[in-house]
Design a protein around this motif. Structure first.
Motif, PDB file in Angstrom:
ATOM      1  N   ALA A  15       0.857  -1.187   0.000  1.00 12.35           N
ATOM      2  CA  ALA A  15       0.000   0.000   0.000  1.00 12.35           C
ATOM      3  C   ALA A  15       0.890   1.233   0.000  1.00 12.35           C
ATOM      4  O   ALA A  15       1.999   1.208   0.543  1.00 12.35           O
ATOM      5  CB  ALA A  15      -0.918   0.003   1.227  1.00 12.35           C
ATOM      6  N   SER A  19      -1.248   5.773   2.698  1.00 11.13           N
ATOM      7  CA  SER A  19      -2.545   5.098   2.785  1.00 11.13           C
ATOM      8  C   SER A  19      -2.786   4.575   4.197  1.00 11.13           C
ATOM      9  O   SER A  19      -1.849   4.133   4.874  1.00 11.13           O
ATOM     10  CB  SER A  19      -2.592   3.913   1.809  1.00 11.13           C
ATOM     11  OG  SER A  19      -3.711   3.078   2.066  1.00 11.13           O
ATOM     12  N   HIS A  22      -1.367   1.195   4.970  1.00  8.18           N
ATOM     13  CA  HIS A  22       0.078   0.999   5.137  1.00  8.18           C
ATOM     14  C   HIS A  22       0.394   0.755   6.617  1.00  8.18           C
ATOM     15  O   HIS A  22       0.962   1.590   7.318  1.00  8.18           O
ATOM     16  CB  HIS A  22       0.836   2.216   4.622  1.00  8.18           C
ATOM     17  CG  HIS A  22       2.310   2.000   4.502  1.00  8.18           C
ATOM     18  ND1 HIS A  22       2.885   1.309   3.460  1.00  8.18           N
ATOM     19  CD2 HIS A  22       3.341   2.380   5.304  1.00  8.18           C
ATOM     20  CE1 HIS A  22       4.184   1.283   3.614  1.00  8.18           C
ATOM     21  NE2 HIS A  22       4.490   1.929   4.731  1.00  8.18           N
ATOM     22  N   THR A 206      -1.468  -4.654  -7.936  1.00  7.04           N
ATOM     23  CA  THR A 206      -2.509  -3.621  -7.961  1.00  7.04           C
ATOM     24  C   THR A 206      -3.888  -4.159  -8.342  1.00  7.04           C
ATOM     25  O   THR A 206      -4.897  -3.760  -7.751  1.00  7.04           O
ATOM     26  CB  THR A 206      -2.110  -2.497  -8.931  1.00  7.04           C
ATOM     27  OG1 THR A 206      -0.871  -1.926  -8.484  1.00  7.04           O
ATOM     28  CG2 THR A 206      -3.163  -1.410  -8.971  1.00  7.04           C
ATOM     29  N   ASP A 212      -6.317   1.584  -2.995  1.00  7.30           N
ATOM     30  CA  ASP A 212      -6.263   3.040  -3.172  1.00  7.30           C
ATOM     31  C   ASP A 212      -6.334   3.413  -4.653  1.00  7.30           C
ATOM     32  O   ASP A 212      -7.128   4.266  -5.055  1.00  7.30           O
ATOM     33  CB  ASP A 212      -4.974   3.596  -2.555  1.00  7.30           C
ATOM     34  CG  ASP A 212      -4.851   3.269  -1.081  1.00  7.30           C
ATOM     35  OD1 ASP A 212      -5.311   4.066  -0.253  1.00  7.30           O
ATOM     36  OD2 ASP A 212      -4.297   2.201  -0.755  1.00  7.30           O
ATOM     37  N   LYS A 216      -9.509   5.121  -6.766  1.00 12.75           N
ATOM     38  CA  LYS A 216      -9.306   6.387  -7.479  1.00 12.75           C
ATOM     39  C   LYS A 216      -9.735   6.274  -8.937  1.00 12.75           C
ATOM     40  O   LYS A 216     -10.345   7.202  -9.505  1.00 12.75           O
ATOM     41  CB  LYS A 216      -7.840   6.812  -7.392  1.00 12.75           C
ATOM     42  CG  LYS A 216      -7.580   8.193  -7.992  1.00 12.75           C
ATOM     43  CD  LYS A 216      -6.129   8.590  -7.805  1.00 12.75           C
ATOM     44  CE  LYS A 216      -5.910  10.034  -8.237  1.00 12.75           C
ATOM     45  NZ  LYS A 216      -6.300  10.287  -9.632  1.00 12.75           N
TER      46      LYS A 216
END
Length: 223
Positions: A15, A19, A22, A206, A212, A216
């Protein structure tokens, strides 16, 4: 343990540093969720996260690395031997390093780092490469696995889009080490294609765990 990675999926559980994900315990929980669904290995960044994952999942192979930014170098994946030591002590089973020939923060070179990891730490090395030439050099230096991690992410390859299956096929036919497909893998079909080409295993990050960035992408279209 490492043999269990053959022909299987490795999930990268990371992450961004800004974030709320994390956090070592959160990363470990994400890793366990991935293993519960069949992942056979994990790729984890930073000693604290590696420790948390290995504590929760001691029998799952972990490819460990330490991203080090701000060292006046474009090399940031385990760029120094001291970073590899920390990754090893945290419990990583395989140590991933940037295996390009770019200048490193403290003057070490790729071959020296690989040799030190193997001789002094006794851990296998995953060489993250961007080009066929660097893959050949990493093999000469003694890397145990060659990963396509940096293809498309270095100065020499920034205009290229991973995964490039022609590039992967060329690696498999040229390099006498297990090839791990990593970088840009977005679908189960691409995982299957990489394995069918002859990759030892495939890393997906990812597309599975990048909450995150995925969030987005969806929210951006509402603006």
């Amino acid at each position: 343990m490492i043999e269990t990675l053959k022909s299987n999926l490795i999930i990268s559980c990371q992450a961004p540093s800004d974030s709320p994900l994390h956090n070592p315990n959160i990363i470990a929980a994400i890793a366990k969720a991935c293993v519960n669904q069949g992942a056979k290995g994990l790729r984890i960044d930073s000693p604290s996260h590696i420790k948390a994952v290995k504590k929760l999942l001691p029998d799952i192979p972990v490819i460990g690395l330490w991203k080090q930014m701000g060292l006046n170098s474009s090399v940031y994946i385990t760029p120094r031997f001291e970073d590899a030591i920390a990754v090893s002590e945290a419990g990583a089973d395989i140590i991933a390093i940037d295996a390009t020939l770019r200048n490193r923060p403290n003057g070490e070179n790729m071959a020296e780092i690989i040799a030190n990891i193997k001789e002094n730490l006794g851990k296998p090395v995953m060489a993250d490469i961007d080009t066929l030439e660097n893959a050949i050099e990493a093999q000469k230096a003694g890397a145990d696995f060659i990963g396509t991690t940096l293809y498309g992410y270095t100065e020499a390859t920034q205009d290229l889009i991973p995964p490039n299956f022609e590039f992967i096929d060329k690696l498999i036919k040229t390099i006498d080490k297990p090839i791990i497909c990593e970088g840009g893998v977005k679908t189960p079909q691409e995982v299957r294609k990489a394995l069918d080409l002859g990759c030892f295993s495939v890393v997906v990050g990812t597309a599975i765990t990048g909450i995150d960035l995925l969030a987005k992408k969806f929210t951006d279209v509402t603006k």
